[in-house]
Design a protein around this motif. Sequence first.
Motif, PDB file in Angstrom:
ATOM      1  N   ILE A 268       0.625  -4.860 -13.264  1.00 15.56           N
ATOM      2  CA  ILE A 268       0.667  -4.819 -11.789  1.00 15.56           C
ATOM      3  C   ILE A 268       1.399  -3.552 -11.329  1.00 15.56           C
ATOM      4  O   ILE A 268       0.946  -2.845 -10.418  1.00 15.56           O
ATOM      5  CB  ILE A 268       1.357  -6.089 -11.235  1.00 15.56           C
ATOM      6  N   PHE A 269       2.506  -3.253 -11.985  1.00 16.81           N
ATOM      7  CA  PHE A 269       3.267  -2.045 -11.609  1.00 16.81           C
ATOM      8  C   PHE A 269       2.484  -0.785 -11.982  1.00 16.81           C
ATOM      9  O   PHE A 269       2.484   0.205 -11.233  1.00 16.81           O
ATOM     10  CB  PHE A 269       4.663  -2.067 -12.248  1.00 16.81           C
ATOM     11  N   ASP A 270       1.795  -0.809 -13.133  1.00 15.22           N
ATOM     12  CA  ASP A 270       0.975   0.355 -13.524  1.00 15.22           C
ATOM     13  C   ASP A 270      -0.127   0.593 -12.482  1.00 15.22           C
ATOM     14  O   ASP A 270      -0.410   1.726 -12.105  1.00 15.22           O
ATOM     15  CB  ASP A 270       0.345   0.126 -14.907  1.00 15.22           C
ATOM     16  N   ASP A 271      -0.750  -0.513 -12.032  1.00 19.81           N
ATOM     17  CA  ASP A 271      -1.796  -0.388 -11.006  1.00 19.81           C
ATOM     18  C   ASP A 271      -1.224   0.192  -9.722  1.00 19.81           C
ATOM     19  O   ASP A 271      -1.881   0.972  -9.020  1.00 19.81           O
ATOM     20  CB  ASP A 271      -2.445  -1.748 -10.716  1.00 19.81           C
ATOM     21  N   ALA A 272       0.011  -0.226  -9.384  1.00 20.03           N
ATOM     22  CA  ALA A 272       0.642   0.294  -8.158  1.00 20.03           C
ATOM     23  C   ALA A 272       0.882   1.798  -8.278  1.00 20.03           C
ATOM     24  O   ALA A 272       0.644   2.559  -7.334  1.00 20.03           O
ATOM     25  CB  ALA A 272       1.949  -0.448  -7.894  1.00 20.03           C
ATOM     26  N   VAL A 273       1.328   2.230  -9.461  1.00 15.04           N
ATOM     27  CA  VAL A 273       1.524   3.671  -9.676  1.00 15.04           C
ATOM     28  C   VAL A 273       0.188   4.393  -9.525  1.00 15.04           C
ATOM     29  O   VAL A 273       0.066   5.397  -8.812  1.00 15.04           O
ATOM     30  CB  VAL A 273       2.135   3.945 -11.072  1.00 15.04           C
ATOM     31  N   PHE A 282       9.835  -1.635  -4.853  1.00 13.01           N
ATOM     32  CA  PHE A 282       9.279  -2.827  -5.511  1.00 13.01           C
ATOM     33  C   PHE A 282       8.271  -3.553  -4.615  1.00 13.01           C
ATOM     34  O   PHE A 282       7.183  -3.972  -5.047  1.00 13.01           O
ATOM     35  CB  PHE A 282      10.455  -3.772  -5.850  1.00 13.01           C
ATOM     36  N   SER A 283       8.657  -3.709  -3.332  1.00 13.50           N
ATOM     37  CA  SER A 283       7.829  -4.492  -2.398  1.00 13.50           C
ATOM     38  C   SER A 283       6.413  -3.956  -2.278  1.00 13.50           C
ATOM     39  O   SER A 283       5.506  -4.704  -1.887  1.00 13.50           O
ATOM     40  CB  SER A 283       8.486  -4.517  -1.020  1.00 13.50           C
ATOM     41  N   SER A 284       6.186  -2.684  -2.629  1.00 10.46           N
ATOM     42  CA  SER A 284       4.846  -2.102  -2.451  1.00 10.46           C
ATOM     43  C   SER A 284       3.810  -2.731  -3.386  1.00 10.46           C
ATOM     44  O   SER A 284       2.605  -2.584  -3.151  1.00 10.46           O
ATOM     45  CB  SER A 284       4.871  -0.586  -2.645  1.00 10.46           C
ATOM     46  N   ILE A 285       4.244  -3.461  -4.423  1.00  8.25           N
ATOM     47  CA  ILE A 285       3.245  -4.115  -5.292  1.00  8.25           C
ATOM     48  C   ILE A 285       2.411  -5.132  -4.515  1.00  8.25           C
ATOM     49  O   ILE A 285       1.336  -5.532  -4.955  1.00  8.25           O
ATOM     50  CB  ILE A 285       3.860  -4.787  -6.542  1.00  8.25           C
ATOM     51  N   ILE A 286       2.907  -5.539  -3.346  1.00  2.65           N
ATOM     52  CA  ILE A 286       2.109  -6.489  -2.545  1.00  2.65           C
ATOM     53  C   ILE A 286       0.765  -5.884  -2.171  1.00  2.65           C
ATOM     54  O   ILE A 286      -0.228  -6.602  -2.019  1.00  2.65           O
ATOM     55  CB  ILE A 286       2.874  -6.990  -1.295  1.00  2.65           C
ATOM     56  N   VAL A 288      -1.077  -4.082  -4.118  1.00  3.87           N
ATOM     57  CA  VAL A 288      -1.943  -4.326  -5.287  1.00  3.87           C
ATOM     58  C   VAL A 288      -2.340  -5.803  -5.326  1.00  3.87           C
ATOM     59  O   VAL A 288      -3.513  -6.141  -5.517  1.00  3.87           O
ATOM     60  CB  VAL A 288      -1.200  -3.945  -6.593  1.00  3.87           C
ATOM     61  N   LEU A 289      -1.362  -6.692  -5.124  1.00  8.43           N
ATOM     62  CA  LEU A 289      -1.646  -8.130  -5.215  1.00  8.43           C
ATOM     63  C   LEU A 289      -2.618  -8.566  -4.128  1.00  8.43           C
ATOM     64  O   LEU A 289      -3.487  -9.410  -4.361  1.00  8.43           O
ATOM     65  CB  LEU A 289      -0.340  -8.935  -5.115  1.00  8.43           C
ATOM     66  N   ARG A 291      -4.992  -6.877  -2.877  1.00  8.87           N
ATOM     67  CA  ARG A 291      -6.330  -6.300  -3.059  1.00  8.87           C
ATOM     68  C   ARG A 291      -7.098  -6.930  -4.217  1.00  8.87           C
ATOM     69  O   ARG A 291      -8.180  -6.469  -4.557  1.00  8.87           O
ATOM     70  CB  ARG A 291      -6.213  -4.793  -3.318  1.00  8.87           C
ATOM     71  N   ALA A 292      -6.549  -7.986  -4.806  1.00 11.06           N
ATOM     72  CA  ALA A 292      -7.130  -8.498  -6.053  1.00 11.06           C
ATOM     73  C   ALA A 292      -8.536  -9.056  -5.894  1.00 11.06           C
ATOM     74  O   ALA A 292      -9.299  -9.088  -6.838  1.00 11.06           O
ATOM     75  CB  ALA A 292      -6.230  -9.558  -6.658  1.00 11.06           C
ATOM     76  N   GLY A 293      -8.897  -9.525  -4.707  1.00  7.65           N
ATOM     77  CA  GLY A 293     -10.234 -10.105  -4.567  1.00  7.65           C
ATOM     78  C   GLY A 293     -10.532 -10.411  -3.131  1.00  7.65           C
ATOM     79  O   GLY A 293      -9.670 -10.293  -2.277  1.00  7.65           O
ATOM     80  N   PRO A 294     -11.773 -10.837  -2.860  1.00  5.85           N
ATOM     81  CA  PRO A 294     -12.149 -11.147  -1.486  1.00  5.85           C
ATOM     82  C   PRO A 294     -11.424 -12.389  -0.986  1.00  5.85           C
ATOM     83  O   PRO A 294     -11.151 -13.306  -1.757  1.00  5.85           O
ATOM     84  CB  PRO A 294     -13.659 -11.403  -1.575  1.00  5.85           C
ATOM     85  N   ARG A 295     -11.108 -12.421   0.282  1.00  3.27           N
ATOM     86  CA  ARG A 295     -10.477 -13.592   0.855  1.00  3.27           C
ATOM     87  C   ARG A 295     -11.553 -14.606   1.200  1.00  3.27           C
ATOM     88  O   ARG A 295     -12.532 -14.275   1.842  1.00  3.27           O
ATOM     89  CB  ARG A 295      -9.711 -13.193   2.118  1.00  3.27           C
ATOM     90  N   THR A 296     -11.366 -15.829   0.727  1.00  2.00           N
ATOM     91  CA  THR A 296     -12.430 -16.833   0.926  1.00  2.00           C
ATOM     92  C   THR A 296     -11.950 -18.029   1.726  1.00  2.00           C
ATOM     93  O   THR A 296     -12.693 -18.963   1.937  1.00  2.00           O
ATOM     94  CB  THR A 296     -12.926 -17.348  -0.440  1.00  2.00           C
ATOM     95  N   THR A 297     -10.695 -18.019   2.137  1.00  2.00           N
ATOM     96  CA  THR A 297     -10.157 -19.263   2.717  1.00  2.00           C
ATOM     97  C   THR A 297      -9.608 -19.061   4.119  1.00  2.00           C
ATOM     98  O   THR A 297      -8.492 -19.417   4.408  1.00  2.00           O
ATOM     99  CB  THR A 297      -9.043 -19.836   1.826  1.00  2.00           C
TER     100      THR A 297
END
Length: 299
Positions: A268-273, A282-286, A288-289, A291-297
């Motif tokens: 996750i941190f590598d993806d953020a970099v 640290f908070s910027s990893i949000i 990445v999190l 963007r993981a997939g389409p929102r369906t709910t």
Amino acid sequence: MVRTNEARVTVLGLGAMGRALAGAFLAAGHATTVWNRSPGRDDELVARGAVRAPSLRAAIDASPLVIACVLDAAATREIVEPVVDALAGRVLVNYSSDTPERARELATWAGEHHIELLDAAIMVPTAVIGQPEALVLYSGSSQAFGSHRSTLEALGGSPRYLGTDTRMAALYDLALLDLFYSSMIGFVHGLALVGADGVSAAQFMPLAHEFFALLPGMAATIAAAVDQGEHPGTFDNVRMEAAGLAHIVDAAHARGIDTRTVVAAKSIFDDAVAAGHGNESFSSIIEVLRRAGPRTTRG
Ligand SMILES: NC(=O)c1ccc[n+]([C@@H]2O[C@H](COP(=O)([O-])OP(=O)(O)OC[C@H]3O[C@@H](n4cnc5c(N)ncnc54)[C@H](OP(=O)(O)O)[C@@H]3O)[C@@H](O)[C@H]2O)c1
């Protein structure tokens, strides 16, 4: 037994948690009727003054407030479906854990049958039910919560009402369990790490305790940054944190310890970099999190 509070309540489902809930209502003096799919789980409650319902319908007829505490939302519905007419006009509180979406489906189904539904999430183990530190969340019908709040107080603590959107209790439940599982897996992984070099869990605990005390402050800083959408990287940065996680992976690997959780965290941190957040906090990893997939709910 001398009752001090005659508000009647019915508890459907007498597993470990259902028995704790029924026991707390009894302890607070409520007239408590109990029912369970399989017989033989109510003996202690009956000995303490609970009424053993001769049938499911009789259990529901006994009280304006009906509580279900079984495996999940589908099990709650499976139980009450055959006697749904008996529930019409009553309040059903669902303490069976499930997803926010299934809580909403249960509420929609209840509404179609003129049942007022409150969804509930129990955030504490059975031993804490009835104690001041009990934490129980509610969402759904505000009228139902207002009418029965004083009865629900028997479960301990202060009942937390999260609004009319029925999904909220389950949503907060899962977010808090997310925090619980992630942090406790990290804790146990830390015990494995020090244990591999002969440090016992008991030896590690005093420093772990001091470190736990620092976490609320760190969480507050991250929460504020997430809400502001700003991750300045003044005091920490993601590149440094990715390197720190790599050290944990290497040390775990060198000791023959499972690296799955720390490899996942590092990725996750590598993806953020890679996404350009290396100099942010640290908070910027949000980003990445999220963007993981389409929102369906939505809803
Ligand atoms: N235990 C805890 O510390 C805790 C903490 C927070 C939340 N919760 C939540 O509380 C709920 C109940 O947990 P528990 O600890 O009481 O579980 P449990 O001890 O395993 O008991 C499960 C209960 O669900 C009933 N059940 C399961 N499937 C059913 C179905 N299809 N139809 C009718 N009844 C069914 C069982 O009936 P039978 O006796 O007939 O099998 C039993 O009464 C769960 O949603 C759990 O997530 C538990």
